[in-house]
Design a protein around this motif. Structure first.
Motif, PDB file in Angstrom:
ATOM      1  N   LYS A 102      -0.632   6.659  11.358  1.00 16.84           N
ATOM      2  CA  LYS A 102      -1.031   5.567  12.254  1.00 16.84           C
ATOM      3  C   LYS A 102      -1.843   6.116  13.431  1.00 16.84           C
ATOM      4  O   LYS A 102      -1.550   5.849  14.600  1.00 16.84           O
ATOM      5  CB  LYS A 102       0.205   4.813  12.751  1.00 16.84           C
ATOM      6  CG  LYS A 102       1.072   4.289  11.613  1.00 16.84           C
ATOM      7  CD  LYS A 102       2.255   3.499  12.101  1.00 16.84           C
ATOM      8  CE  LYS A 102       3.140   3.117  10.922  1.00 16.84           C
ATOM      9  NZ  LYS A 102       4.287   2.321  11.244  1.00 16.84           N
ATOM     10  N   SER A 124      -5.846   6.433   8.837  1.00 12.56           N
ATOM     11  CA  SER A 124      -6.185   7.838   9.059  1.00 12.56           C
ATOM     12  C   SER A 124      -4.919   8.613   9.384  1.00 12.56           C
ATOM     13  O   SER A 124      -3.900   8.029   9.777  1.00 12.56           O
ATOM     14  CB  SER A 124      -7.206   7.968  10.190  1.00 12.56           C
ATOM     15  OG  SER A 124      -6.686   7.429  11.380  1.00 12.56           O
ATOM     16  N   GLU A 132       0.850  -1.190   0.000  1.00  9.41           N
ATOM     17  CA  GLU A 132       0.000   0.000   0.000  1.00  9.41           C
ATOM     18  C   GLU A 132       0.892   1.248   0.000  1.00  9.41           C
ATOM     19  O   GLU A 132       1.962   1.252   0.635  1.00  9.41           O
ATOM     20  CB  GLU A 132      -0.876  -0.061   1.262  1.00  9.41           C
ATOM     21  CG  GLU A 132      -2.002   0.922   1.292  1.00  9.41           C
ATOM     22  CD  GLU A 132      -1.646   2.159   2.045  1.00  9.41           C
ATOM     23  OE1 GLU A 132      -0.854   2.073   2.989  1.00  9.41           O
ATOM     24  OE2 GLU A 132      -2.168   3.234   1.673  1.00  9.41           O
ATOM     25  N   SER A 185       0.599   7.904   1.150  1.00  3.54           N
ATOM     26  CA  SER A 185      -0.609   8.389   1.832  1.00  3.54           C
ATOM     27  C   SER A 185      -0.442   9.849   2.235  1.00  3.54           C
ATOM     28  O   SER A 185      -1.417  10.598   2.301  1.00  3.54           O
ATOM     29  CB  SER A 185      -0.897   7.530   3.054  1.00  3.54           C
ATOM     30  OG  SER A 185       0.233   7.457   3.895  1.00  3.54           O
ATOM     31  N   PHE A 233       8.265   3.665   2.175  1.00  7.10           N
ATOM     32  CA  PHE A 233       7.797   4.663   3.127  1.00  7.10           C
ATOM     33  C   PHE A 233       6.874   3.962   4.119  1.00  7.10           C
ATOM     34  O   PHE A 233       5.700   3.738   3.839  1.00  7.10           O
ATOM     35  CB  PHE A 233       7.073   5.812   2.402  1.00  7.10           C
ATOM     36  CG  PHE A 233       6.624   6.882   3.339  1.00  7.10           C
ATOM     37  CD1 PHE A 233       7.540   7.733   3.935  1.00  7.10           C
ATOM     38  CD2 PHE A 233       5.293   7.007   3.673  1.00  7.10           C
ATOM     39  CE1 PHE A 233       7.137   8.686   4.842  1.00  7.10           C
ATOM     40  CE2 PHE A 233       4.874   7.965   4.580  1.00  7.10           C
ATOM     41  CZ  PHE A 233       5.797   8.799   5.159  1.00  7.10           C
ATOM     42  N   ASP A 256       3.699   3.643  -0.847  1.00  5.57           N
ATOM     43  CA  ASP A 256       5.050   3.440  -1.393  1.00  5.57           C
ATOM     44  C   ASP A 256       5.767   2.375  -0.559  1.00  5.57           C
ATOM     45  O   ASP A 256       5.694   2.399   0.670  1.00  5.57           O
ATOM     46  CB  ASP A 256       5.831   4.762  -1.320  1.00  5.57           C
ATOM     47  CG  ASP A 256       7.212   4.606  -1.904  1.00  5.57           C
ATOM     48  OD1 ASP A 256       7.377   4.877  -3.103  1.00  5.57           O
ATOM     49  OD2 ASP A 256       8.136   4.174  -1.178  1.00  5.57           O
ATOM     50  N   TYR A 280      -7.416   2.635  11.392  1.00  6.47           N
ATOM     51  CA  TYR A 280      -5.959   2.607  11.201  1.00  6.47           C
ATOM     52  C   TYR A 280      -5.547   3.504  10.029  1.00  6.47           C
ATOM     53  O   TYR A 280      -4.538   4.199  10.085  1.00  6.47           O
ATOM     54  CB  TYR A 280      -5.538   1.152  10.954  1.00  6.47           C
ATOM     55  CG  TYR A 280      -4.076   0.977  10.667  1.00  6.47           C
ATOM     56  CD1 TYR A 280      -3.120   1.244  11.651  1.00  6.47           C
ATOM     57  CD2 TYR A 280      -3.628   0.547   9.415  1.00  6.47           C
ATOM     58  CE1 TYR A 280      -1.765   1.089  11.394  1.00  6.47           C
ATOM     59  CE2 TYR A 280      -2.275   0.388   9.153  1.00  6.47           C
ATOM     60  CZ  TYR A 280      -1.358   0.662  10.145  1.00  6.47           C
ATOM     61  OH  TYR A 280      -0.017   0.503   9.885  1.00  6.47           O
TER      62      TYR A 280
HETATM   63  C1  LIG Z   1       2.164   1.228   7.588  1.00  2.00           C
HETATM   64  S1  LIG Z   1       1.788   2.854   7.047  1.00  2.00           S
HETATM   65  C2  LIG Z   1       1.865   2.610   5.317  1.00  2.00           C
HETATM   66  C3  LIG Z   1       2.265   3.851   4.577  1.00  2.00           C
HETATM   67  C4  LIG Z   1       2.330   3.628   3.070  1.00  2.00           C
HETATM   68  N1  LIG Z   1       3.404   2.723   2.701  1.00  2.00           N
HETATM   69  C5  LIG Z   1       2.487   4.933   2.314  1.00  2.00           C
HETATM   70  O1  LIG Z   1       3.381   5.055   1.468  1.00  2.00           O
HETATM   71  O2  LIG Z   1       1.690   5.846   2.549  1.00  2.00           O
HETATM   72  C6  LIG Z   1       0.062   2.930   7.350  1.00  2.00           C
HETATM   73  C7  LIG Z   1      -0.393   4.345   7.672  1.00  2.00           C
HETATM   74  O3  LIG Z   1      -0.456   5.097   6.472  1.00  2.00           O
HETATM   75  C8  LIG Z   1      -1.534   6.025   6.557  1.00  2.00           C
HETATM   76  N2  LIG Z   1      -2.445   5.775   5.423  1.00  2.00           N
HETATM   77  C9  LIG Z   1      -2.262   4.886   4.444  1.00  2.00           C
HETATM   78  N3  LIG Z   1      -3.239   4.985   3.523  1.00  2.00           N
HETATM   79  C10 LIG Z   1      -4.058   5.983   3.931  1.00  2.00           C
HETATM   80  C11 LIG Z   1      -5.232   6.571   3.398  1.00  2.00           C
HETATM   81  N4  LIG Z   1      -5.760   6.149   2.236  1.00  2.00           N
HETATM   82  N5  LIG Z   1      -5.808   7.577   4.098  1.00  2.00           N
HETATM   83  C12 LIG Z   1      -5.276   8.006   5.254  1.00  2.00           C
HETATM   84  N6  LIG Z   1      -4.163   7.488   5.801  1.00  2.00           N
HETATM   85  C13 LIG Z   1      -3.555   6.500   5.150  1.00  2.00           C
HETATM   86  C14 LIG Z   1      -2.237   5.811   7.876  1.00  2.00           C
HETATM   87  O4  LIG Z   1      -1.738   6.772   8.788  1.00  2.00           O
HETATM   88  C15 LIG Z   1      -1.801   4.410   8.233  1.00  2.00           C
HETATM   89  O5  LIG Z   1      -1.833   4.215   9.624  1.00  2.00           O
END
Ligand SMILES: C[S@@+](CC[C@H](N)C(=O)[O-])C[C@H]1O[C@@H](n2cnc3c(N)ncnc32)[C@H](O)[C@@H]1O
Length: 233
Positions: free
Chosen positions: A173, A221, A98, A128, A103, A100, A219
């Motif tokens: 997160k 958000s 999900e 995100s 990241f 990148d 999660y």
């Molecule tokens: C483990 S990280 C993954 C990040 C991901 N690899 C990226 O490049 O954005 C998960 C966090 O990304 C954020 N996140 C990912 N997708 C999101 C979305 N569509 N809307 C809001 N927050 C998102 C949230 O804060 C979530 O807790």
């Protein structure tokens, strides 16, 4: 010839925010891998669902949600063994991630386990952070400004200190840490500039001033503390 492991960023949620390269790799993949969290459906797989061949083999790594690292490490160890066997047999493996992959991406756990033995290619994705900023209409940083990215699970005192000394801030997160983060932001007098974004770019997306955000957050958000566009006029 061993296969190639592709770590493919599928973007923040809307399938059409995936890169062309990611889409091409997923469509043609004979082996697709992805993690699921505690048995829940994989968000990365859901984003890519329409592109995955019904004939593709799917390697699922079920990662338990626990504070201890060992159970998650065991899940990635087991997944890496299955992926290595496919690569060894000459098959390419497309691992979905999900946003990148590099990241806060789950792909990093497989990269750490396999990149010294196999050819690995990482396909970047829309993060995100940039998706949430775009959906909230909140430019992040310009000129020599600094962007601070903070994970919500940090202890309250650390969140407070880092937000107080920062310029633009993104808090990821959020989930079950929403009340703690809200209290810190309120204490610092910054609630007025904070925006809450949930499931950005999906049909059930929520974008609200933090003051109006719901009492509980999923999660997926994020909270943005940015200056908006005015300072760059
Ligand atoms: C483990 S990280 C993954 C990040 C991901 N690899 C990226 O490049 O954005 C998960 C966090 O990304 C954020 N996140 C990912 N997708 C999101 C979305 N569509 N809307 C809001 N927050 C998102 C949230 O804060 C979530 O807790």
């Amino acid at each position: 010839m061993t296969g190639v492991l592709y770590g493919v960023g599928v973007g923040p949620g809307a399938p059409d925010l995936m890169t062309l390269r990611a889409a091409r790799l997923i469509e043609s993949a004979a082996v697709v891998a992805y993690p699921t969290l505690a048995g829940a459906a994989s968000f990365a797989r859901a984003i890519a669902a329409d592109l995955i061949s019904p004939h593709a083999r799917e390697i699922v790594m079920d990662v338990p949600m626990s504070v201890e690292r060992a159970p998650a490490q065991a899940a990635y160890d087991a997944g890496a063994v299955q992926i290595a066997a496919a690569l060894q047999a000459g098959q390419d493996v497309v691992c979905l991630c999900e946003g990148d992959p590099f990241f806060y991406g789950s792909f990093m756990y497989l990269f750490a386990r396999l990149s010294d033995r196999y050819r690995v290619e990482v396909v970047p994705g829309v993060t995100s952070i940039t998706a949430c900023a775009a959906r909230a209409g909140k430019p992040l940083v310009a000129r020599n400004e600094r962007l601070t990215v903070l994970p919500g699970p940090l202890p309250e005192h650390e969140l407070r200190a880092r937000i107080a000394g920062a310029e633009s801030v993104v808090i990821m997160k959020v989930g079950r840490h929403l009340a703690k983060i809200r209290a810190v932001i309120a204490d610092l007098g910054l609630t007025g500039m904070a925006v809450y974004v949930e499931r950005a770019t999906l049909p059930d997306e929520v974008v609200l001033p933090l003051a109006d955000a719901p009492a509980t957050a999923p999660y997926f958000s994020m909270i943005l503390l940015t200056k908006g566009a005015d300072p760059w006029l």
